[in-house]
Write an enzyme that holds these catalytic residues in place. Sequence first.
Site, PDB file in Angstrom:
ATOM      1  N   GLU A  42      -5.700   2.043   6.741  1.00 36.98           N
ATOM      2  CA  GLU A  42      -5.309   2.097   5.327  1.00 36.98           C
ATOM      3  C   GLU A  42      -6.044   3.279   4.675  1.00 36.98           C
ATOM      4  O   GLU A  42      -5.543   3.924   3.763  1.00 36.98           O
ATOM      5  CB  GLU A  42      -5.729   0.776   4.653  1.00 36.98           C
ATOM      6  N   ARG A  90       0.829  -1.218   0.000  1.00 36.92           N
ATOM      7  CA  ARG A  90       0.000   0.000   0.000  1.00 36.92           C
ATOM      8  C   ARG A  90       0.861   1.265   0.000  1.00 36.92           C
ATOM      9  O   ARG A  90       0.548   2.259   0.661  1.00 36.92           O
ATOM     10  CB  ARG A  90      -0.973   0.015   1.197  1.00 36.92           C
ATOM     11  N   SER A 116     -11.116  -2.628   3.157  1.00 38.31           N
ATOM     12  CA  SER A 116     -10.416  -2.915   4.415  1.00 38.31           C
ATOM     13  C   SER A 116     -10.010  -1.597   5.052  1.00 38.31           C
ATOM     14  O   SER A 116      -9.290  -0.817   4.435  1.00 38.31           O
ATOM     15  CB  SER A 116      -9.152  -3.732   4.158  1.00 38.31           C
TER      16      SER A 116
HETATM   17  P1  FAD Z   1      -9.015   7.534  -3.848  1.00 35.99           P
HETATM   18  O1  FAD Z   1      -9.636   6.839  -2.683  1.00 35.99           O
HETATM   19  O2  FAD Z   1      -9.820   8.573  -4.552  1.00 35.99           O
HETATM   20  O3  FAD Z   1      -7.614   8.165  -3.406  1.00 35.99           O
HETATM   21  C1  FAD Z   1      -6.643   7.399  -2.725  1.00 35.99           C
HETATM   22  C2  FAD Z   1      -5.348   8.216  -2.658  1.00 35.99           C
HETATM   23  O4  FAD Z   1      -4.822   8.367  -3.962  1.00 35.99           O
HETATM   24  C3  FAD Z   1      -5.566   9.654  -2.145  1.00 35.99           C
HETATM   25  O5  FAD Z   1      -4.410  10.036  -1.434  1.00 35.99           O
HETATM   26  C4  FAD Z   1      -5.677  10.478  -3.423  1.00 35.99           C
HETATM   27  O6  FAD Z   1      -5.313  11.831  -3.224  1.00 35.99           O
HETATM   28  C5  FAD Z   1      -4.689   9.750  -4.300  1.00 35.99           C
HETATM   29  N1  FAD Z   1      -4.957   9.855  -5.742  1.00 35.99           N
HETATM   30  C6  FAD Z   1      -6.017   9.372  -6.428  1.00 35.99           C
HETATM   31  N2  FAD Z   1      -5.852   9.600  -7.752  1.00 35.99           N
HETATM   32  C7  FAD Z   1      -4.661  10.235  -7.895  1.00 35.99           C
HETATM   33  C8  FAD Z   1      -3.926  10.725  -9.005  1.00 35.99           C
HETATM   34  N3  FAD Z   1      -4.367  10.640 -10.257  1.00 35.99           N
HETATM   35  N4  FAD Z   1      -2.706  11.306  -8.775  1.00 35.99           N
HETATM   36  C9  FAD Z   1      -2.240  11.439  -7.499  1.00 35.99           C
HETATM   37  N5  FAD Z   1      -2.899  11.004  -6.408  1.00 35.99           N
HETATM   38  C10 FAD Z   1      -4.093  10.403  -6.613  1.00 35.99           C
HETATM   39  N6  FAD Z   1      -7.907  -1.896  -2.131  1.00 35.99           N
HETATM   40  C11 FAD Z   1      -7.015  -2.881  -2.426  1.00 35.99           C
HETATM   41  O7  FAD Z   1      -5.811  -2.599  -2.536  1.00 35.99           O
HETATM   42  N7  FAD Z   1      -7.422  -4.173  -2.588  1.00 35.99           N
HETATM   43  C12 FAD Z   1      -8.725  -4.547  -2.507  1.00 35.99           C
HETATM   44  O8  FAD Z   1      -9.048  -5.701  -2.681  1.00 35.99           O
HETATM   45  C13 FAD Z   1      -9.698  -3.522  -2.212  1.00 35.99           C
HETATM   46  N8  FAD Z   1     -11.008  -3.824  -2.093  1.00 35.99           N
HETATM   47  C14 FAD Z   1     -11.905  -2.836  -1.840  1.00 35.99           C
HETATM   48  C15 FAD Z   1     -13.267  -3.172  -1.739  1.00 35.99           C
HETATM   49  C16 FAD Z   1     -14.213  -2.188  -1.502  1.00 35.99           C
HETATM   50  C17 FAD Z   1     -15.682  -2.557  -1.404  1.00 35.99           C
HETATM   51  C18 FAD Z   1     -13.810  -0.826  -1.368  1.00 35.99           C
HETATM   52  C19 FAD Z   1     -14.823   0.260  -1.140  1.00 35.99           C
HETATM   53  C20 FAD Z   1     -12.458  -0.495  -1.428  1.00 35.99           C
HETATM   54  C21 FAD Z   1     -11.489  -1.490  -1.668  1.00 35.99           C
HETATM   55  N9  FAD Z   1     -10.131  -1.185  -1.759  1.00 35.99           N
HETATM   56  C22 FAD Z   1      -9.223  -2.184  -2.038  1.00 35.99           C
HETATM   57  C23 FAD Z   1      -9.647   0.193  -1.489  1.00 35.99           C
HETATM   58  C24 FAD Z   1      -9.562   1.106  -2.749  1.00 35.99           C
HETATM   59  O9  FAD Z   1     -10.471   0.682  -3.751  1.00 35.99           O
HETATM   60  C25 FAD Z   1      -8.144   1.146  -3.318  1.00 35.99           C
HETATM   61  O10 FAD Z   1      -7.225   1.677  -2.380  1.00 35.99           O
HETATM   62  C26 FAD Z   1      -8.070   1.996  -4.609  1.00 35.99           C
HETATM   63  O11 FAD Z   1      -6.798   1.830  -5.194  1.00 35.99           O
HETATM   64  C27 FAD Z   1      -8.289   3.492  -4.353  1.00 35.99           C
HETATM   65  O12 FAD Z   1      -8.451   4.107  -5.611  1.00 35.99           O
HETATM   66  P2  FAD Z   1      -9.337   5.437  -5.771  1.00 35.99           P
HETATM   67  O13 FAD Z   1      -9.265   5.851  -7.201  1.00 35.99           O
HETATM   68  O14 FAD Z   1     -10.681   5.233  -5.219  1.00 35.99           O
HETATM   69  O15 FAD Z   1      -8.478   6.439  -4.898  1.00 35.99           O
END
Ligand code: FAD
Length: 300
Positions: free
Chosen positions: A292, A172, A222
């Site tokens: 996380e 992560r 998580s």
């Molecule tokens: P956001 O939540 O919008 O942002 C996360 C971080 O990234 C923030 O700091 C944001 O500022 C930064 N960010 C986003 N885009 C950019 C960009 N273009 N440039 C710079 N910074 C940026 N995670 C896992 O790893 N494995 C799993 O199996 C998993 N399962 C999940 C299941 C569910 C039901 C849910 C709700 C979440 C799950 N997650 C999981 C967590 C999440 O989906 C991941 O961490 C995902 O990678 C976050 O992506 P996001 O686009 O939603 O980022």
Amino acid sequence: MYDYIKTIIPEERILFHEPMSKHTTFRVGGEADCLIMIHEEQELAKLVRYLNQIEEAYFIVGNGSNLLVGDKGYRGIVIKLDGPMGEVETKGTVIRAGAGALLSKVAAQAKEHGLCGMEFAAGIPGSIGGAVVMNAGAYGGEMREVVKYVKLMTPEGKIIQKNTDEMHFGYRHSLLKEQPLIVLEAAIALVPGEIANIQSRMEELAAKRREKQPLEYPSAGSTFKRPEGYFAAKLIEDAGLRGAFVGGAQVSEKHCGFVVNKNQASSSDVYALIQEIQKKVRESSGVNIEPEVIFIGSFG
Ligand code: FAD
């Protein structure tokens, strides 16, 4: 400030007082002063250069699936990479995906082209940008293994490219957790495979998620990182917290590693429950569990 911003970005993509509950999978969080949808790299370059110059706070939101935004919202500008910045293109065995593209879309395109390696990501509800930042992973796969290079923007608006070994990927973790860069695009290198096999692997993983995870309630997946040598969900269950509530936020009864928005929770409910879990787990097992989920805005 906004007079200048309106000369760079069309007004219909500048949203004032935007509720962050609309942009996060927890479905909680107050208003951002302003949320700007970016469609072109040059717009972004001008915007971040200007915001850095005037020292205005900003952050990038992906699909908001790993964020908890405070009830009072965010004082500053939220930037979302949207439209053309979420395009996905496949050439040979390499997929170039814009930061705004959802992982599900990239995984679907990989399958259509008979490319294997993205199946692990099909059920993660994040964008390519957020997945690179978090080095998202599941079921034995992670972004580190498929990303060939990443196109990034510096706070000065300069476009640079980093290979996987320069991305400092860890659990992560990535370079983006160390430096204020923005992900513009990632090149994903895959290997040829049978479409039917890719499809059945994706179905198998989706079924596992449905069986184990409380997908019926809003959450950020998580809530805690995996502490070395332990599983967060087991520690939380052993602390007697299965089903525990603060306001409308609950430790999922189905999977103790998930805090869910069970009944119109506020962000403060979720935050207070996270703190309560950390305290009780520390008392019962002596282990410090670290969130996380990323906190944006003010709490408490
Ligand atoms: P956001 O939540 O919008 O942002 C996360 C971080 O990234 C923030 O700091 C944001 O500022 C930064 N960010 C986003 N885009 C950019 C960009 N273009 N440039 C710079 N910074 C940026 N995670 C896992 O790893 N494995 C799993 O199996 C998993 N399962 C999940 C299941 C569910 C039901 C849910 C709700 C979440 C799950 N997650 C999981 C967590 C999440 O989906 C991941 O961490 C995902 O990678 C976050 O992506 P996001 O686009 O939603 O980022």
